[in-house]
Scaffold this motif. Structure first.
Motif, PDB file in Angstrom:
ATOM      1  N   GLU B 185      -5.460  -9.781  -6.135  1.00  0.00           N
ATOM      2  CA  GLU B 185      -6.655  -9.007  -6.456  1.00  0.00           C
ATOM      3  C   GLU B 185      -6.748  -7.748  -5.591  1.00  0.00           C
ATOM      4  O   GLU B 185      -7.264  -6.720  -6.034  1.00  0.00           O
ATOM      5  CB  GLU B 185      -7.914  -9.873  -6.313  1.00  0.00           C
ATOM      6  CG  GLU B 185      -8.060 -10.899  -7.419  1.00  0.00           C
ATOM      7  CD  GLU B 185      -8.268 -10.273  -8.786  1.00  0.00           C
ATOM      8  OE1 GLU B 185      -7.272  -9.793  -9.358  1.00  0.00           O
ATOM      9  OE2 GLU B 185      -9.388 -10.256  -9.293  1.00  0.00           O
ATOM     10  N   TYR B 186      -6.261  -7.841  -4.374  1.00  0.00           N
ATOM     11  CA  TYR B 186      -6.246  -6.631  -3.535  1.00  0.00           C
ATOM     12  C   TYR B 186      -5.292  -5.595  -4.121  1.00  0.00           C
ATOM     13  O   TYR B 186      -5.626  -4.410  -4.236  1.00  0.00           O
ATOM     14  CB  TYR B 186      -5.850  -6.991  -2.098  1.00  0.00           C
ATOM     15  CG  TYR B 186      -5.692  -5.766  -1.232  1.00  0.00           C
ATOM     16  CD1 TYR B 186      -6.659  -4.768  -1.231  1.00  0.00           C
ATOM     17  CD2 TYR B 186      -4.567  -5.591  -0.433  1.00  0.00           C
ATOM     18  CE1 TYR B 186      -6.514  -3.632  -0.459  1.00  0.00           C
ATOM     19  CE2 TYR B 186      -4.420  -4.456   0.345  1.00  0.00           C
ATOM     20  CZ  TYR B 186      -5.394  -3.480   0.324  1.00  0.00           C
ATOM     21  OH  TYR B 186      -5.243  -2.346   1.070  1.00  0.00           O
ATOM     22  N   ARG B 188      -4.424  -5.378  -7.217  1.00  0.00           N
ATOM     23  CA  ARG B 188      -5.016  -4.894  -8.471  1.00  0.00           C
ATOM     24  C   ARG B 188      -6.120  -3.888  -8.160  1.00  0.00           C
ATOM     25  O   ARG B 188      -6.290  -2.899  -8.877  1.00  0.00           O
ATOM     26  CB  ARG B 188      -5.564  -6.086  -9.263  1.00  0.00           C
ATOM     27  CG  ARG B 188      -5.931  -5.734 -10.699  1.00  0.00           C
ATOM     28  CD  ARG B 188      -5.940  -6.966 -11.564  1.00  0.00           C
ATOM     29  NE  ARG B 188      -7.084  -7.815 -11.375  1.00  0.00           N
ATOM     30  CZ  ARG B 188      -8.185  -7.788 -12.119  1.00  0.00           C
ATOM     31  NH1 ARG B 188      -8.275  -6.928 -13.126  1.00  0.00           N
ATOM     32  NH2 ARG B 188      -9.182  -8.605 -11.897  1.00  0.00           N
ATOM     33  N   ASP B 189      -6.846  -4.135  -7.091  1.00  0.00           N
ATOM     34  CA  ASP B 189      -7.888  -3.214  -6.664  1.00  0.00           C
ATOM     35  C   ASP B 189      -7.309  -1.822  -6.407  1.00  0.00           C
ATOM     36  O   ASP B 189      -7.839  -0.802  -6.869  1.00  0.00           O
ATOM     37  CB  ASP B 189      -8.530  -3.781  -5.381  1.00  0.00           C
ATOM     38  CG  ASP B 189      -9.891  -3.188  -5.086  1.00  0.00           C
ATOM     39  OD1 ASP B 189     -10.011  -1.962  -5.128  1.00  0.00           O
ATOM     40  OD2 ASP B 189     -10.824  -3.954  -4.815  1.00  0.00           O
ATOM     41  N   LEU B 192      -6.253  -0.156  -9.639  1.00  0.00           N
ATOM     42  CA  LEU B 192      -7.426   0.390 -10.347  1.00  0.00           C
ATOM     43  C   LEU B 192      -7.829   1.733  -9.753  1.00  0.00           C
ATOM     44  O   LEU B 192      -8.153   2.674 -10.471  1.00  0.00           O
ATOM     45  CB  LEU B 192      -8.611  -0.579 -10.221  1.00  0.00           C
ATOM     46  CG  LEU B 192      -8.630  -1.793 -11.141  1.00  0.00           C
ATOM     47  CD1 LEU B 192      -9.694  -2.784 -10.688  1.00  0.00           C
ATOM     48  CD2 LEU B 192      -8.902  -1.361 -12.575  1.00  0.00           C
TER      49      LEU B 192
END
Lengths: 123, 380
Positions: B185-186, B188-189, B192
């Protein structure tokens, strides 16, 4: 040289995930709300899928592809709602919603992790 | 480079959790160390930076050599994956990151590569974000840290973006691991923030239609970052679909990283660059002259199944189920030691450039999944 560090760090995703977790806990106190729980097989814990259900269910009372997938996916070794001795079509029958959940085979990755659970599969 | 103590912040756990760091403690034992840290000098930071960039270049040269000379023997890579590896190398498929584990001998000023976590390196979130917030908490001013990981990730995704296939980059890891999910998720952050459209899918949920991989909404997967070892993907049921995929989905890290994440790269590096100051002597077969050495499985994770010998006598070993594919023998390195334990430097290469470090500390001279994470600052 990119040795020295920055400035002000911004996190978009992780912060929002945490925020949604907090909201999720707060909402559990709402007794009047319809909540949906599912589990993938008879050995698994129930998971709340209310958000998926509420956001995407159709007006036809069928739920969405996610729910059908969770409910009818094939799990190896005879576990779960359906087992490998049954052809998917035998479970889906003439129900187009169920059949749609079988358009892709799933579970072909992830077995190595499932067979030796650890806190991380990284290095 | 030395350990310094702090007065512990009684609110350290909620402070870390407030930034999304949920695995600071395992079975009641802290994995994250908040009340002591490494202080390094500018000169040491420069040394690590230079060594990491140099090692990365050696690794790229070694991949080129292996592919050109077809030196795949001993890697135990399934033969059907070889054309995929070669294609991913020839097409220069994007790679985002890797972490070298380095031994530092302070007395000699030597940095030696223990191994390269080229495929599924973790501890990225604690290195890039958590230790930066830690520094700002305890040292709000006039202190630096060898850490530009966050900016380097965003910049690297920005560079990679035009070369991605499809409009969405999927991110994937195994289920039920908070550590891997946080790392993914990091990443992916940061993707983004580089303007890339993303979706999360657990590796178990990836579908195969006969015409390509799909996500849970049956959307074709054309580009996918996976925090899941290549050797596992290749041997699992869908492994052969990777090479038969009509969409030729772009996997990040690319399959050529299978050559670098395998410990067999260590003897090849030593063969190509003998006596290089940042390499340890490594062999496929143990030579008679090697008295102090470590026997490592070519495919293993988190320090499992390792045996350490001094004067050819076993002095330490770790449990594990690895070793079926074979072992390599590596000259024993001197690890940095403090009263608190033995430390290894994790040095990150992101988008072709060294950009940050972490320290992992253990009670014994083998780094495992129980090893502690220690933050650092640069002394001015």
């Amino acid at each position: 040289m990119r040795k020295a560090a920055a400035k002000s760090l911004q996190l978009v995703l992780i912060t929002s995930v945490l925020a949604s977790c907090a909201q999720h806990q707060a909402r559990q106190g709402n007794e009047g709300e319809q909540r949906v729980f599912m589990r993938a097989d008879s050995t698994a814990a129930y998971t709340e899928v209310t958000d998926h259900y509420a956001q995407e269910r159709s007006g036809m009372g069928m739920g969405n592809a996610f729910l059908w997938y969770m409910a009818f996916r094939h799990l190896g070794g005879g576990f779960g709602y359906a087992n490998n001795s049954l052809h998917p079509q035998s479970i889906a029958g003439t129900n187009a919603g169920k059949a749609a959940a079988y358009q892709a085979q799933r579970g072909g990755f992830g077995r190595s992790a499932a067979s030796a659970p650890r806190s991380s599969y990284g290095s | 480079m030395q350990i310094k103590k702090l007065r512990i912040d009684p609110q350290w756990q909620p402070r870390l959790e407030s930034i999304g760091y949920g695995y600071h403690t395992t079975d009641g034992i802290p994995y994250w160390i908040d009340d002591y840290y490494y202080e390094i000098s500018n000169r040491e930071a420069d040394l690590i930076y230079k060594a990491t960039n140099e090692l990365w270049q050696l690794c790229l040269d070694a991949v080129e050599f292996i592919i050109k000379k077809r030196r795949y023997a001993h890697f135990h890579i399934p033969p059907f994956m070889i054309p995929h590896i070669e294609r991913s190398w020839e097409q220069d498929d994007p790679a985002i990151y890797g972490r070298f584990d380095l031994a530092y001998d302070k007395d000699r000023g030597e940095l030696k590569m223990l191994e390269f976590n080229a495929d599924t390196p973790t501890s990225l979130f604690e290195t890039g974000i958590v230790q930066w917030y830690w520094k700002n908490h305890y040292f709000p001013e006039l202190t630096d840290q060898f850490n530009s990981i966050h900016e380097q990730l965003i910049q690297s995704w920005t560079v990679i973006k035009p070369y991605l296939k499809g409009s969405t980059l999927h991110f994937s890891c195994a289920k039920e691991t908070l550590e891997d999910l946080t790392n993914v998720e990091y990443l992916r952050d940061t993707a983004l923030q580089a303007g890339i459209q993303t979706k999360l899918i657990y590796v178990d949920d990836i579908g195969w239609t006969g015409n390509g991989f799909v996500d849970l909404e049956d959307t074709p997967i054309r580009s996918i970052f996976k925090l899941y070892p290549w050797e596992w993907l290749a041997r699992e049921e869908f492994g052969k679909h990777i090479v038969n995929d009509p969409n030729r989905a772009q996997w990040i890290e690319p399959s050529w990283k299978m050559l670098l994440s395998n410990k067999m790269i260590l003897p090849i590096l030593w063969e190509l660059f003998p006596n290089h100051p940042h390499l340890l002597a490594s062999y496929v077969e143990r030579p008679a002259h090697l008295n102090h050495f470590v026997k490592k499985p070519i495919l293993a994770r988190e320090g499992a199944s390792i045996a350490m010998y001094y004067d050819k006598q076993l002095i330490y070993h770790t449990e594990g189920e690895y070793g079926e594919e074979g072992y390599i023998y590596q000259e024993l390195a001197k690890l940095h030691r403090e009263a608190t334990g033995f430390s290894v430097i994790g040095s990150w290469i992101i988008g072709q450039e060294s950009c940050g470090i972490s320290f992992r500390e253990s009670d014994m001279p083998i780094t495992t999944d129980k090893s502690r994470f220690i933050p650092h600052i640069i002394r001015h």
